[in-house]
Every structure is written in C-alpha cells, then in structure tokens.
Design an enzyme around this catalytic site. Structure first.
Site, PDB file in Angstrom:
ATOM      1  N   ASP A  36       0.862  -1.199   0.000  1.00 12.03           N
ATOM      2  CA  ASP A  36       0.000   0.000   0.000  1.00 12.03           C
ATOM      3  C   ASP A  36       0.888   1.235   0.000  1.00 12.03           C
ATOM      4  O   ASP A  36       2.099   1.138   0.263  1.00 12.03           O
ATOM      5  CB  ASP A  36      -0.926   0.005   1.253  1.00 12.03           C
ATOM      6  CG  ASP A  36      -2.232   0.769   1.021  1.00 12.03           C
ATOM      7  OD1 ASP A  36      -2.169   2.003   0.840  1.00 12.03           O
ATOM      8  OD2 ASP A  36      -3.289   0.140   1.007  1.00 12.03           O
ATOM      9  N   ASN A  86      -6.073  -4.961  -5.813  1.00 17.23           N
ATOM     10  CA  ASN A  86      -7.218  -4.414  -5.072  1.00 17.23           C
ATOM     11  C   ASN A  86      -7.153  -2.893  -4.944  1.00 17.23           C
ATOM     12  O   ASN A  86      -8.189  -2.239  -4.863  1.00 17.23           O
ATOM     13  CB  ASN A  86      -7.245  -5.074  -3.680  1.00 17.23           C
ATOM     14  CG  ASN A  86      -8.137  -4.354  -2.705  1.00 17.23           C
ATOM     15  OD1 ASN A  86      -9.355  -4.471  -2.762  1.00 17.23           O
ATOM     16  ND2 ASN A  86      -7.524  -3.572  -1.804  1.00 17.23           N
ATOM     17  N   TYR A 151     -14.288   6.665 -12.855  1.00 17.85           N
ATOM     18  CA  TYR A 151     -14.097   5.432 -12.072  1.00 17.85           C
ATOM     19  C   TYR A 151     -14.609   4.232 -12.873  1.00 17.85           C
ATOM     20  O   TYR A 151     -13.956   3.202 -12.987  1.00 17.85           O
ATOM     21  CB  TYR A 151     -14.846   5.571 -10.748  1.00 17.85           C
ATOM     22  CG  TYR A 151     -14.812   4.347  -9.849  1.00 17.85           C
ATOM     23  CD1 TYR A 151     -13.673   4.038  -9.100  1.00 17.85           C
ATOM     24  CD2 TYR A 151     -15.927   3.516  -9.739  1.00 17.85           C
ATOM     25  CE1 TYR A 151     -13.662   2.925  -8.265  1.00 17.85           C
ATOM     26  CE2 TYR A 151     -15.913   2.412  -8.903  1.00 17.85           C
ATOM     27  CZ  TYR A 151     -14.784   2.115  -8.167  1.00 17.85           C
ATOM     28  OH  TYR A 151     -14.763   1.005  -7.345  1.00 17.85           O
ATOM     29  N   LYS A 155     -12.686   0.826 -14.375  1.00 14.87           N
ATOM     30  CA  LYS A 155     -13.019  -0.545 -13.969  1.00 14.87           C
ATOM     31  C   LYS A 155     -13.468  -1.386 -15.171  1.00 14.87           C
ATOM     32  O   LYS A 155     -13.211  -2.582 -15.213  1.00 14.87           O
ATOM     33  CB  LYS A 155     -14.097  -0.523 -12.877  1.00 14.87           C
ATOM     34  CG  LYS A 155     -13.626   0.082 -11.543  1.00 14.87           C
ATOM     35  CD  LYS A 155     -12.576  -0.789 -10.865  1.00 14.87           C
ATOM     36  CE  LYS A 155     -12.254  -0.323  -9.462  1.00 14.87           C
ATOM     37  NZ  LYS A 155     -11.278  -1.170  -8.781  1.00 14.87           N
TER      38      LYS A 155
HETATM   39  N1  LIG Z   1     -15.838   0.859  -1.224  1.00 13.10           N
HETATM   40  C1  LIG Z   1     -16.752   0.340  -2.012  1.00 13.10           C
HETATM   41  O1  LIG Z   1     -17.945   0.539  -1.777  1.00 13.10           O
HETATM   42  C2  LIG Z   1     -16.351  -0.486  -3.225  1.00 13.10           C
HETATM   43  C3  LIG Z   1     -17.369  -0.973  -4.059  1.00 13.10           C
HETATM   44  C4  LIG Z   1     -17.033  -1.733  -5.167  1.00 13.10           C
HETATM   45  C5  LIG Z   1     -15.703  -2.013  -5.425  1.00 13.10           C
HETATM   46  N2  LIG Z   1     -14.732  -1.521  -4.597  1.00 13.10           N
HETATM   47  C6  LIG Z   1     -13.344  -1.842  -4.945  1.00 13.10           C
HETATM   48  O2  LIG Z   1     -12.770  -2.552  -3.864  1.00 13.10           O
HETATM   49  C7  LIG Z   1     -11.369  -2.277  -3.796  1.00 13.10           C
HETATM   50  C8  LIG Z   1     -10.972  -1.851  -2.388  1.00 13.10           C
HETATM   51  O3  LIG Z   1     -11.652  -0.660  -2.072  1.00 13.10           O
HETATM   52  P1  LIG Z   1     -11.963  -0.218  -0.574  1.00 13.10           P
HETATM   53  O4  LIG Z   1     -13.427  -0.028  -0.484  1.00 13.10           O
HETATM   54  O5  LIG Z   1     -11.302  -1.114   0.396  1.00 13.10           O
HETATM   55  O6  LIG Z   1     -11.297   1.240  -0.594  1.00 13.10           O
HETATM   56  P2  LIG Z   1     -10.193   1.926   0.354  1.00 13.10           P
HETATM   57  O7  LIG Z   1     -10.053   3.307  -0.173  1.00 13.10           O
HETATM   58  O8  LIG Z   1     -10.543   1.734   1.777  1.00 13.10           O
HETATM   59  O9  LIG Z   1      -8.880   1.056   0.054  1.00 13.10           O
HETATM   60  C9  LIG Z   1      -8.107   1.214  -1.100  1.00 13.10           C
HETATM   61  C10 LIG Z   1      -6.657   1.064  -0.719  1.00 13.10           C
HETATM   62  O10 LIG Z   1      -5.878   1.302  -1.900  1.00 13.10           O
HETATM   63  C11 LIG Z   1      -4.777   2.095  -1.532  1.00 13.10           C
HETATM   64  N3  LIG Z   1      -4.261   2.855  -2.689  1.00 13.10           N
HETATM   65  C12 LIG Z   1      -4.827   3.911  -3.302  1.00 13.10           C
HETATM   66  N4  LIG Z   1      -4.026   4.349  -4.276  1.00 13.10           N
HETATM   67  C13 LIG Z   1      -2.944   3.540  -4.286  1.00 13.10           C
HETATM   68  C14 LIG Z   1      -1.762   3.488  -5.066  1.00 13.10           C
HETATM   69  N5  LIG Z   1      -1.505   4.381  -6.045  1.00 13.10           N
HETATM   70  N6  LIG Z   1      -0.862   2.500  -4.825  1.00 13.10           N
HETATM   71  C15 LIG Z   1      -1.083   1.613  -3.828  1.00 13.10           C
HETATM   72  N7  LIG Z   1      -2.157   1.612  -3.028  1.00 13.10           N
HETATM   73  C16 LIG Z   1      -3.082   2.583  -3.264  1.00 13.10           C
HETATM   74  C17 LIG Z   1      -5.321   3.024  -0.452  1.00 13.10           C
HETATM   75  O11 LIG Z   1      -4.266   3.600   0.325  1.00 13.10           O
HETATM   76  C18 LIG Z   1      -6.216   2.091   0.342  1.00 13.10           C
HETATM   77  O12 LIG Z   1      -5.533   1.450   1.393  1.00 13.10           O
HETATM   78  C19 LIG Z   1     -11.105  -1.223  -4.862  1.00 13.10           C
HETATM   79  O13 LIG Z   1     -10.618  -1.839  -6.035  1.00 13.10           O
HETATM   80  C20 LIG Z   1     -12.464  -0.628  -5.105  1.00 13.10           C
HETATM   81  O14 LIG Z   1     -12.589  -0.038  -6.390  1.00 13.10           O
HETATM   82  C21 LIG Z   1     -15.028  -0.781  -3.493  1.00 13.10           C
END
Ligand SMILES: NC(=O)c1ccc[n+]([C@@H]2O[C@H](COP(=O)([O-])OP(=O)(O)OC[C@H]3O[C@@H](n4cnc5c(N)ncnc54)[C@H](O)[C@@H]3O)[C@@H](O)[C@H]2O)c1
Length: 259
Positions: A36, A86, A151, A155
C-alpha cells in the site's frame, strides 16, 4: 486450508477490503505480502494479522517499485502464486466537473496499476507453470451508474484487460479473474459522504432493489477472492464474480412479490 503454502501479493491492503482479504487468506494458510501507499496503516494491519503477513510499501503506478516488491517476495518465498490487484481510487463527479487530470489519474491507479502488477508477476508465474491473478473491479463495471464516469471507465477497462489476459495466459497455467463487489466499505467514500448524505432516500432505494437485503460484509467479498486464488477454481478463468446480493441480477420490485 484452501491456500496452504501459497504466496500472495496484494495491493491496497492497508485497510478496507484489502485488509479483509489479507486476513481471510492468511486464515486459509497463505503468506500474504500486503502492499500500500499507507505505510503506517499497512504495517499495523500486517502486525495485527500475524507472522504470515508482511508489509511492503508499493505505489501501484510506480513500475520500478513493482519490480522491487516482486523481487523481494521471490527472495523470501521463491514464488508468487496469487496476485490480488485491489488498490484503487474513487472520483465522483459528472463529466463536466471532472478534469482531464482526474480522469487520467483514475486510469493510472485503477487500470495501469493492475496492468503493471500483472506484467511483473507473469515471468515468475510462467516459470512455475501456474498462477492466479484476481482483479477487484466493482458492480459498477457490470451495471454502470451516472456521475462516476472516470471510475467506471477505469473498472470496465480492467475487466477487458482481465479477459484478454485470461486468454493470453491460460496456456501458461495462469488464470485471470475479476471479483466485482457491491458497496461495502465507507472509507473509500469518506471524502464524498457529506454529499451522499443529501441523497439518503435515493441511495437507500438503490440498495433495496437487491435480492438479498443484508449488507455484504468485507469478509464475504474476501471469500470470493479465496475461491479464485485456490485450487477449487482451477478451471475458472476470464470470469466476473459479483459479490453483490443479486444487485446485478436485475431489479427486485416489492409490489410484484405479493401475488
Ligand atoms: N468501497 C466500495 O464501496 C467499493 C465498491 C465496489 C468495489 N470496490 C473496490 O474494492 C477495492 C478496495 O476498495 P476499498 O473499499 O477497500 O477502498 P479503500 O479506499 O478503503 O482502500 C483502497 C486502498 O488502496 C490504496 N491505494 C490507493 N491508491 C494507491 C496506489 N496508487 N498504490 C497503492 N495503493 C493505493 C489506499 O491507500 C487504500 O488502502 C477497490 O478496487 C475498489 O474499487 C469498493
């Protein structure tokens, strides 16, 4: 123990869904490299999970950093069985209010980042003759919403990349699949929450259209990742696996269910 002895490289694992995936995969016997850009949160998460988790800093957009992390992991464990892409960022805003820099940034982190990861692990996976790459997309990559076009574009591109890669790498024993979660972690929305709160009823109605009403827990999303990383899915490649309580199955109308 579905992942006994496997080495997993996971991006965006400091918090949210990534941290839940790390925890779940370790419980199934894997060694997980949590990466991360959030270094202190990432270290804390790895420490909380225990000895089978290790933190390595990685910005997924940094091509050189990918090589460093993959080499370090290969030195430690000799192999990489599973890559989970992720890490992602969110930008909400209509097209007119989205700058070209914001749009490019979404593609850079959410699509180019996973591409760089896939490209870096393909060499050791090919040498081993096996591997599983799991790209976390979203229900929005199956059923788009308005006001999220950057976004969603990022995706959908990741889904396309995954399918092409599944075809390209299948003969090398490497599988490539997507997990498509429904909204489940508010941290990603934290910047947008006050804005979302204004639209409470409409957002509740959006959730009410699902077959299964309960919120999908992060651990339940992580179960799908475990499945795709394990031998249970050994002939599964090129799929999108929604973990969404039926959100993308269609629309549930209460009025039609009373006959
Ligand atoms: N939150 C939701 O409701 C949701 C819904 C559908 C899909 N998702 C997908 O699930 C996955 C996880 O999302 P989440 O909800 O845990 O979000 P989150 O923002 O809590 O976690 C994302 C993580 O990615 C890290 N990150 C961001 N940019 C980065 C980079 N350049 N290099 C390395 N790390 C980086 C962040 O620091 C964070 O720890 C993502 O792919 C997101 O698109 C999330």
């Amino acid at each position: 123990m579905l992942l006994e002895g496997k080495t997993v490289l996971l991006t965006g694992g400091a918090r949210g869904l990534g941290a839940a995936i790390a925890q779940r995969m370790v419980l199934e016997g894997a060694t997980v490299a949590i990466t991360d850009i959030l270094e202190s949160e990432g270290k804390e998460t790895a420490e909380r999970i225990g000895d089978q988790a290790v933190f390595m800093p990685l910005n997924v957009t940094d091509e050189h950093a990918w090589t460093v992390v993959v080499d370090e992991l290969l030195n430690r464990t000799g192999k990489i069985d599973v890559l989970v892409n992720n890490a992602a960022i969110l930008h909400m805003g209509i097209i007119e209010n989205t700058s070209s820099d914001q749009f490019r940034r979404l593609l850079e982190v959410n699509t180019t980042g996973p591409f760089l990861g896939m490209r870096t692990v393909v060499r050791p996976m090919k040498s081993a003759g096996s591997g599983s790459i799991i790209n976390i997309t979203s229900v929005d990559s199956l059923l788009p919403l308005n006001g999220l076009s950057g976004y969603i574009a990022s995706k959908w591109a990741l889904r396309g990349l995954s399918k092409s890669a599944a075809l390209e790498l299948g003969r090398d024993g490497i599988r490539v699949n997507c997990v498509c979660p429904v909204g489940g972690n508010d941290a990603m929305f934290s910047t947008w929450q006050p804005h979302l709160d204004q639209f409470g009823e409409e957002i509740t109605a959006y959730g009410n259209c699902r077959g299964i009403q309960e919120t999908v827990a992060l651990e339940e999303m992580a179960d799908a990742v475990v499945f795709l990383g394990s031998e249970l899915s050994r002939k599964v490649t090129g799929i999108d696996l929604p973990v969404d309580g039926g959100h993308t199955a269609g629309t549930y109308l209460e009025a039609f269910n009373t006959q």
